[in-house]
Design an enzyme around this catalytic site. Sequence first.
Site, mmCIF file in Angstrom:
data_model
loop_
_atom_site.group_PDB
_atom_site.id
_atom_site.type_symbol
_atom_site.label_atom_id
_atom_site.label_comp_id
_atom_site.label_asym_id
_atom_site.label_seq_id
_atom_site.Cartn_x
_atom_site.Cartn_y
_atom_site.Cartn_z
ATOM 1 N N HIS A 55 -27.578 48.075 32.063
ATOM 2 C CA HIS A 55 -27.117 47.266 33.203
ATOM 3 C C HIS A 55 -25.884 47.934 33.810
ATOM 4 C CE1 HIS A 55 -26.356 42.907 34.776
ATOM 5 N NE2 HIS A 55 -25.868 43.799 35.615
ATOM 6 N N HIS A 194 -28.025 34.617 35.870
ATOM 7 C CA HIS A 194 -27.568 33.980 37.115
ATOM 8 C C HIS A 194 -28.293 32.660 37.280
ATOM 9 C CE1 HIS A 194 -24.962 37.136 38.797
ATOM 10 N NE2 HIS A 194 -25.753 37.971 38.128
ATOM 11 N N ASN A 218 -21.861 34.951 31.265
ATOM 12 C CA ASN A 218 -21.462 35.114 32.656
ATOM 13 C C ASN A 218 -22.578 34.702 33.604
ATOM 14 O OD1 ASN A 218 -19.955 37.746 31.147
ATOM 15 N ND2 ASN A 218 -18.694 36.384 32.387
ATOM 16 N N ARG A 226 -23.372 18.629 24.240
ATOM 17 C CA ARG A 226 -24.492 17.750 24.603
ATOM 18 C C ARG A 226 -25.411 18.392 25.647
ATOM 19 N NH1 ARG A 226 -20.321 13.950 24.120
ATOM 20 N NH2 ARG A 226 -19.930 13.963 26.376
ATOM 21 N N HIS A 250 -14.707 39.779 30.531
ATOM 22 C CA HIS A 250 -15.847 38.914 30.828
ATOM 23 C C HIS A 250 -16.138 37.933 29.696
ATOM 24 C CE1 HIS A 250 -16.661 41.752 34.080
ATOM 25 N NE2 HIS A 250 -17.547 40.891 34.542
ATOM 26 N N ASP A 273 -22.210 46.661 33.090
ATOM 27 C CA ASP A 273 -22.202 45.968 34.383
ATOM 28 C C ASP A 273 -21.199 46.650 35.312
ATOM 29 O OD1 ASP A 273 -23.014 44.099 36.269
ATOM 30 O OD2 ASP A 273 -21.649 42.534 35.600
ATOM 31 N N LEU A 306 -15.112 37.154 38.937
ATOM 32 C CA LEU A 306 -15.320 38.519 38.471
ATOM 33 C C LEU A 306 -16.476 39.164 39.225
ATOM 34 C CD1 LEU A 306 -14.874 37.981 34.635
ATOM 35 C CD2 LEU A 306 -13.347 39.283 36.128
ATOM 36 N N GLY A 308 -18.538 42.274 38.541
ATOM 37 C CA GLY A 308 -18.867 43.426 37.720
ATOM 38 C C GLY A 308 -17.652 43.897 36.940
#
Length: 378
Positions: A55, A194, A218, A226, A250, A273, A306, A308
């Site tokens: 990545h 995401h 992230n 819960r 991160h 990343d 953030l 990357g």
Amino acid sequence: MLILANARVYTPLDIVEPATVIVDQGKIAHLRTERHPRGEDLKGAIVAPGFIDLHIHGYGGHDTNSGESEELLALAELLPRYGVTAFVPTSVTASHEELLRVSRAVAEAVRAQGDRPRGARILGLHLEGPYINPEKAGAQNSSHIRPPDWDEFLQYWDAAEGNIRAVTVAPELPGALEFIKKAVKLGITVSIGHTAATYEETKAAIAAGARRATHLFNAMPPIHHRAPGATVACLLAPEVVVELIADLIHVAGPMLELVWRTAGTERVALVTDAIPAAGLPDGHYALGGLEIEVREGVARLENGALAGSTLSLDRAVRNMVSLGVPLSQALAMATVVPAAAVGAGELGSLEPGRRADFLVLDRELNIQRVYIGGERVI
């Protein structure tokens, strides 16, 4: 033939010392403890497999979203200085036309490298988006986020000439589960990311064939006792490999350790990343059409999110070791685990018959030499 003797070899999970490494025709021919009379004496230096970054968006000004194969090849020549011998260039969310250009560029770069690359091996494309949740866009351009579209994706597949290794998908989106099933049948790794998915929605995606988590924690809801959400679902699924950005920004150190102890070494893949601004001075840059600022090595959007990282994979390994992770296991998270996660079984470990992509490190884990296909590139 290359012969390196008197080394401390991490395969990575086994340690052979003192070891002689013999390379022939680009592959590991032998790994033995007997001293070879013609071997170069490494004087106890560490030998480890080359790192594999699953990545990465760029480094040193080179942008994986440029749509130019020359940019990818230049990035490939840069990355070995950080121990990376193979990588999966990762796109950011963009327009359909831009992602088509990115896909074509990857195909051209893979073709240009052939079997004897001058730099790190380009393993294919990771599409991080556009099929993500706009509520968890992070540093992705929300104006181009859209629901999963299989017909559209096949255009990227064709443009890339089949060189798509992974795609990030938010499982809660309409049509996501069917998309995941089709992608898996095509041999593509689906990564959950995401996303605002619930625990149950994430489990459904895993049942459909998703096998990776994009930069765990992230762009995901925080863990709640819960509402465990996507993070816990991925951690508890033995078939899922989780990406970790181990820059200590991160993800905090104790959480990195928690993931390692929970998922185990064999399910953690260290990633950077990294963005094109990585390796450059602090300042103002762009990522996928968004303005970012790098200050003290930390990249953020104007809203403070953030954007990357500026991490390198050798530093990620050193960070994990600093947290108490044994070196052999930290190395595995950057080598054999990502190799398996991306279906590159000929890479990632030092065994006879595997490709001779490896590093020579000093005791402080600084890169001293890099070999790709048995040829020294650093």
